[in-house]
Structures are given as structure tokens and as C-alpha cells.
Enzyme design. Structure first.
Site, PDB file in Angstrom:
ATOM      1  N   GLU A  41       0.490  -1.078  -0.441  1.00 48.28           N
ATOM      2  CA  GLU A  41       0.276   0.156  -0.198  1.00 48.28           C
ATOM      3  C   GLU A  41       0.632   0.976  -0.402  1.00 48.28           C
ATOM      4  OE1 GLU A  41      -3.840   1.543   2.771  1.00 48.28           O
ATOM      5  OE2 GLU A  41      -2.025   0.484   4.015  1.00 48.28           O
ATOM      6  N   LYS A 112     -10.725   1.626  -2.335  1.00 49.94           N
ATOM      7  CA  LYS A 112     -10.091   0.911  -1.010  1.00 49.94           C
ATOM      8  C   LYS A 112     -11.645   0.900  -0.221  1.00 49.94           C
ATOM      9  CE  LYS A 112      -7.853   0.748   3.482  1.00 49.94           C
ATOM     10  NZ  LYS A 112      -6.919   1.835   4.347  1.00 49.94           N
ATOM     11  N   CYS A 153      -5.242  -3.527   3.301  1.00 47.13           N
ATOM     12  CA  CYS A 153      -5.055  -3.291   4.220  1.00 47.13           C
ATOM     13  C   CYS A 153      -6.015  -3.252   5.354  1.00 47.13           C
ATOM     14  CB  CYS A 153      -4.558  -1.443   5.031  1.00 47.13           C
ATOM     15  SG  CYS A 153      -3.251  -1.103   6.431  1.00 47.13           S
TER      16      CYS A 153
END
Length: 268
Positions: A41, A112, A153
Site C-alpha cells: 500500500e 479501498k 490494508c
């Protein structure tokens, strides 16, 4: 299918981060000849401040990191799962994964979904939603005949996303991350192994490592490949490094036949 994970210590110098990423990709190709390479990321820029983060974002396909990763994928005839970068789209900014196929074409784009707004142990606050907009789509792509699912994440804490990826046919799930040291030491491996076990997929968790923001924030690292039974089969140590593994997709079928959880779901 062979995979190489690239664990970085990205900072607030985008040009240097991209040079490092490119050099590590070149070495992974030379040493390991993988089918899929994964970056962490925010590999292109990991800094602080809304203006700095937005200022280092990119419009696709004209951005610096976009062109670099597309070119490297085509040069080496490899699929590159390019961690995530800040995507600029009108007035919005997204934490976005781009995936480039072996001809350099973009084959997947994932924004995301779950944003990291947390007061971490030790008194440090993170407010991703101050700078980043929320994505909405569940995304998969193909490496040959293998279906790969996308997450980033903080998504790792929301198993419903991974259920949707498995239902979409994912054999492998990739999670680039910049997982914090304080949460990572207790939760990173536990959550990653749980997601692999639940979905009966190979789970590739690829992190940033060491400090950034002038030493104020630290990332856990420990990038790892986890098999569908939940065993860690490859892992980076606490430094900038790569690790590689060969995924046995026949083993995935074996696990799913022995414990057919996908056929036993009761709740939608």
C-alpha cells in the site's frame, strides 16, 4: 503459479520510492521469474498532510507510477499488482490498487472500501477519511486461469468482503498494506491466516516496514504468503526485502473438497 512479494519502506519522496520499487521488481524478475509481483500500500508515496497526499496523487492513465508499472509489466511479461497509490478523479481522491497484465494493459482497478479512522494504542490517531474517499466495488482479475481478489490494508478486518471475493471465484486474495506496528504485532498474522482459512484461498499480505513520517509512525512489515489451510509458507523479516512462493492450486481444491464450507453457508 509463482508470486513475489515486495516489502518496502516508502517515504515522502515519490521519485525515490518509484526508483526503489522498479529496482526491486527488476531483481525479483531476475531472481525468481514470478507470474505475479505484488507491491505494498502507498508504495509510491507514504507521507503526511492532506495537501501532500493529494499533491502526490495521480490522474490515470497519465500518472508517473501508472506509466512506470505498466511499462515494467510489459517489459517483463509479468502481472504487477501495484500495491496502492492515491488516485485523483475529479474532486475525489481514492486509495487505489492498479493491476497490469503481461502486455502492460490495466486489468483491474480497486478502490479501498474500508477507511482507517482509528485512535491506535500509544496515542496516535489515523484519519484516512480526511483525505481519501470510499470505494464501492468488489474486484477480481485473472492471472492465466487463476482468479485473484483485491483488498487493501484495513479491509482485512471485514470478513464479509472476503466472502464476496470467494463467492466471485477467487483462488488467491492479495492485500497490500501499511499496517501499523502497534496493531500489526498482535493482529496482522492472526487476521491474515483467518481470512485464508475462511476463504480457502492463498492469501498474499504485503506490507510496508519500519518508520515513516520522520520516525513518528512505524509499520509492521512481515509480508507473507499463507496457504488455504492457514499455514504461513513464506515471510519477509523486519527489513526492506522480498519473498517468493509457488502456489499449488491443486492443494486449494484438496482443502475445499475436504472441508466444503462454501457449500454450507446459511447466512447471506
Amino acid at each position: 503459479m509463482k508470486v513475489s512479494l515486495i516489502q518496502m519502506n516508502s517515504q515522502n519522496n515519490k521519485s525515490e520510492n518509484l526508483k526503489t520499487a522498479a529496482a526491486m521488481i527488476e531483481k525479483a524478475v531476475s531472481d525468481e521469474a514470478p507470474d505475479l509481483i505484488v507491491l505494498p500500500e502507498y508504495y509510491a508515496y507514504l507521507g503526511e498532510g492532506r495537501d501532500n497526499i493529494h499533491g502526490n496523487g495521480e490522474f490515470f492513465p497519465d500518472g508517473e507510477s501508472y506509466k512506470l508499472m505498466s511499462g515494467l509489466a510489459a517489459k517483463h511479461r509479468v502481472t504487477i499488482h501495484a500495491g496502492s497509490v492515491v488516485e485523483r478523479d475529479g474532486n475525489n481522491h481514492y486509495n487505489t490498487t492498479l493491476v497490469f497484465g503481461p502486455t502492460g494493459e490495466e486489468i483491474a482497478r480497486y478502490r479501498k472500501i474500508h477507511l482507517f479512522d482509528v485512535d491506535a494504542p500509544g496515542g496516535i490517531s489515523y484519519r484516512e477519511s480526511d483525505t481519501i474517499s470510499r470505494g464501492e466495488d468488489v474486484v477480481t482479475y485473472k492471472v492465466g486461469d487463476v482468479t485473484v481478489g483485491c483488498a487493501i490494508c484495513y479491509d482485512i478486518r471485514f470478513p464479509e468482503l472476503f466472502r464476496k471475493l470467494r463467492d466471485a471465484g477467487a483462488d488467491v486474495i492479495v492485500l497490500p498494506a501499511a499496517f501499523t506496528l502497534m496493531t500489526g504485532k498482535d493482529h496482522w498474522e492472526t487476521l491474515a491466516r483467518a481470512r485464508a482459512i475462511e476463504t480457502q484461498t492463498y492469501f498474499l499480505a504485503v506490507g510496508q516496514v519500519l518508520s515513516h513520517a520522520d520516525g513518528k509512525k512505524w509499520c509492521w512489515g512481515h509480508s507473507m504468503v499463507i496457504d488455504p489451510w492457514g499455514h504461513v509458507v513464506a515471510q519477509c523479516s523486519d527489513r526492506v526485502a522480498t519473498t517468493s512462493a509457488r502456489l499449488d492450486l491443486d492443494y486449494t481444491g484438496h482443502v475445499r473438497r475436504n472441508v466444503p464450507v462454501a457449500q454450507h453457508h446459511v447466512l447471506a
